[in-house]
Scaffold this motif. Structure first.
Motif, PDB file in Angstrom:
ATOM      1  N   ASP A  95      61.958 -40.261 -25.400  1.00 31.63           N
ATOM      2  CA  ASP A  95      62.336 -41.306 -26.353  1.00 31.63           C
ATOM      3  C   ASP A  95      63.814 -41.186 -26.704  1.00 31.63           C
ATOM      4  OD1 ASP A  95      59.675 -42.289 -26.668  1.00 31.63           O
ATOM      5  OD2 ASP A  95      59.257 -40.631 -28.033  1.00 31.63           O
ATOM      6  N   ASP A  96      64.246 -39.976 -26.933  1.00 27.12           N
ATOM      7  CA  ASP A  96      65.614 -39.678 -27.336  1.00 27.12           C
ATOM      8  C   ASP A  96      66.087 -38.489 -26.501  1.00 27.12           C
ATOM      9  OD1 ASP A  96      67.952 -38.785 -28.546  1.00 27.12           O
ATOM     10  OD2 ASP A  96      67.207 -39.058 -30.581  1.00 27.12           O
ATOM     11  N   LYS A  99      66.555 -35.141 -28.066  1.00 29.36           N
ATOM     12  CA  LYS A  99      65.389 -34.471 -28.637  1.00 29.36           C
ATOM     13  C   LYS A  99      64.356 -34.094 -27.582  1.00 29.36           C
ATOM     14  CE  LYS A  99      66.030 -36.662 -33.102  1.00 29.36           C
ATOM     15  NZ  LYS A  99      65.473 -37.598 -34.094  1.00 29.36           N
ATOM     16  N   SER A 100      64.717 -34.283 -26.336  1.00 30.66           N
ATOM     17  CA  SER A 100      63.889 -33.828 -25.219  1.00 30.66           C
ATOM     18  C   SER A 100      64.699 -32.771 -24.491  1.00 30.66           C
ATOM     19  CB  SER A 100      63.566 -34.988 -24.279  1.00 30.66           C
ATOM     20  OG  SER A 100      62.732 -35.912 -24.914  1.00 30.66           O
ATOM     21  N   ARG A 137      59.404 -31.833 -25.990  1.00 23.84           N
ATOM     22  CA  ARG A 137      59.724 -33.054 -26.727  1.00 23.84           C
ATOM     23  C   ARG A 137      59.689 -32.672 -28.197  1.00 23.84           C
ATOM     24  NH1 ARG A 137      56.669 -36.665 -28.966  1.00 23.84           N
ATOM     25  NH2 ARG A 137      57.524 -38.684 -29.477  1.00 23.84           N
ATOM     26  N   PRO A 139      60.538 -34.384 -31.482  1.00 25.40           N
ATOM     27  CA  PRO A 139      60.912 -35.633 -32.143  1.00 25.40           C
ATOM     28  C   PRO A 139      61.632 -35.474 -33.479  1.00 25.40           C
ATOM     29  CG  PRO A 139      58.527 -35.382 -32.092  1.00 25.40           C
ATOM     30  CD  PRO A 139      59.097 -34.264 -31.282  1.00 25.40           C
ATOM     31  N   ASN A 163      69.428 -30.100 -23.273  1.00 20.83           N
ATOM     32  CA  ASN A 163      68.783 -31.351 -23.641  1.00 20.83           C
ATOM     33  C   ASN A 163      68.775 -32.296 -22.439  1.00 20.83           C
ATOM     34  OD1 ASN A 163      71.138 -33.048 -23.629  1.00 20.83           O
ATOM     35  ND2 ASN A 163      71.591 -32.487 -25.727  1.00 20.83           N
ATOM     36  N   LYS A 165      69.894 -35.264 -21.906  1.00 20.10           N
ATOM     37  CA  LYS A 165      71.162 -35.892 -21.535  1.00 20.10           C
ATOM     38  C   LYS A 165      71.983 -34.951 -20.665  1.00 20.10           C
ATOM     39  CE  LYS A 165      75.265 -38.172 -23.483  1.00 20.10           C
ATOM     40  NZ  LYS A 165      76.150 -37.766 -22.456  1.00 20.10           N
TER      41      LYS A 165
END
Length: 175
Positions: A95-96, A99-100, A137, A139, A163, A165
């Motif tokens: 999702d983000d 945060k993953s 994950r 969140p 992370n 990204k």
């Protein structure tokens, strides 16, 4: 020639184990590696090496880090193909990307490392284990996450977290 992604464990966190990315690039180039690139300030590098055995490449980098920079740390390597597999096999929804995360392990964990652990008590945090990776994950954010701390107490192999990204950016650099 093999394209590698090097993840230095626990560097540039706080005031210890400092290494500049310029020094890291110079060190890798000095080892004879080509097309050396770094990403961020957290010990991420991508390069091409003639050596096809990752354990030898990692050992060479670790030895040179210690000798030239006085830095003792593990170097966790993945080939570009292995990193592509890590991205493709992610079983968790992203999702983000901040945060993953993926924990990259030096070696596979013991088979029973999760025995008796109730992962549901950490919800909404989630974890899925790969062979040498742990997907998380988180969140509510990495800083407040409880699951990585609990997992880290059980994990008996060196690991380093990135992370999503960063993982996908490193893959782009490696391709």
């Amino acid at each position: 020639m093999t394209r590698y992604v090097a993840l230095l464990r626990a560097v540039n966190l706080g005031s210890h184990k400092k290494v500049s990315m310029t020094d890291l690039r110079e060190l890798l180039t000095g080892l004879g590696y080509a097309d050396v690139r770094t990403y961020l300030q957290s010990g991420n590098a991508v390069f091409t090496a003639p050596e096809t055995r990752p354990e030898r490449v990692a050992a060479s980098v670790e030895e040179r880090l210690a000798a030239d920079l006085g830095l003792m740390t593990e170097v966790i390597l993945r080939t570009a193909e292995e990193l592509q597999d890590v991205v493709e096999r992610n079983p968790l929804k992203v999702d983000d990307p901040a945060k993953s995360t993926v924990w990259f392990l030096l070696r596979p964990p013991a088979r029973d490392w999760l025995t008796g652990m109730d992962l549901d008590r950490f919800a909404p945090e989630e974890m899925r284990a790969g062979e040498r990776e742990i997907y998380l994950r988180l969140p509510n954010g990495i800083g407040r996450a409880k699951l990585p701390v609990a997992l880290g107490r059980r994990l008996k192999t060196p690991a380093t977290m990135r992370n999503w990204k960063t993982v996908t950016s490193l893959l782009s650099l490696a391709e």
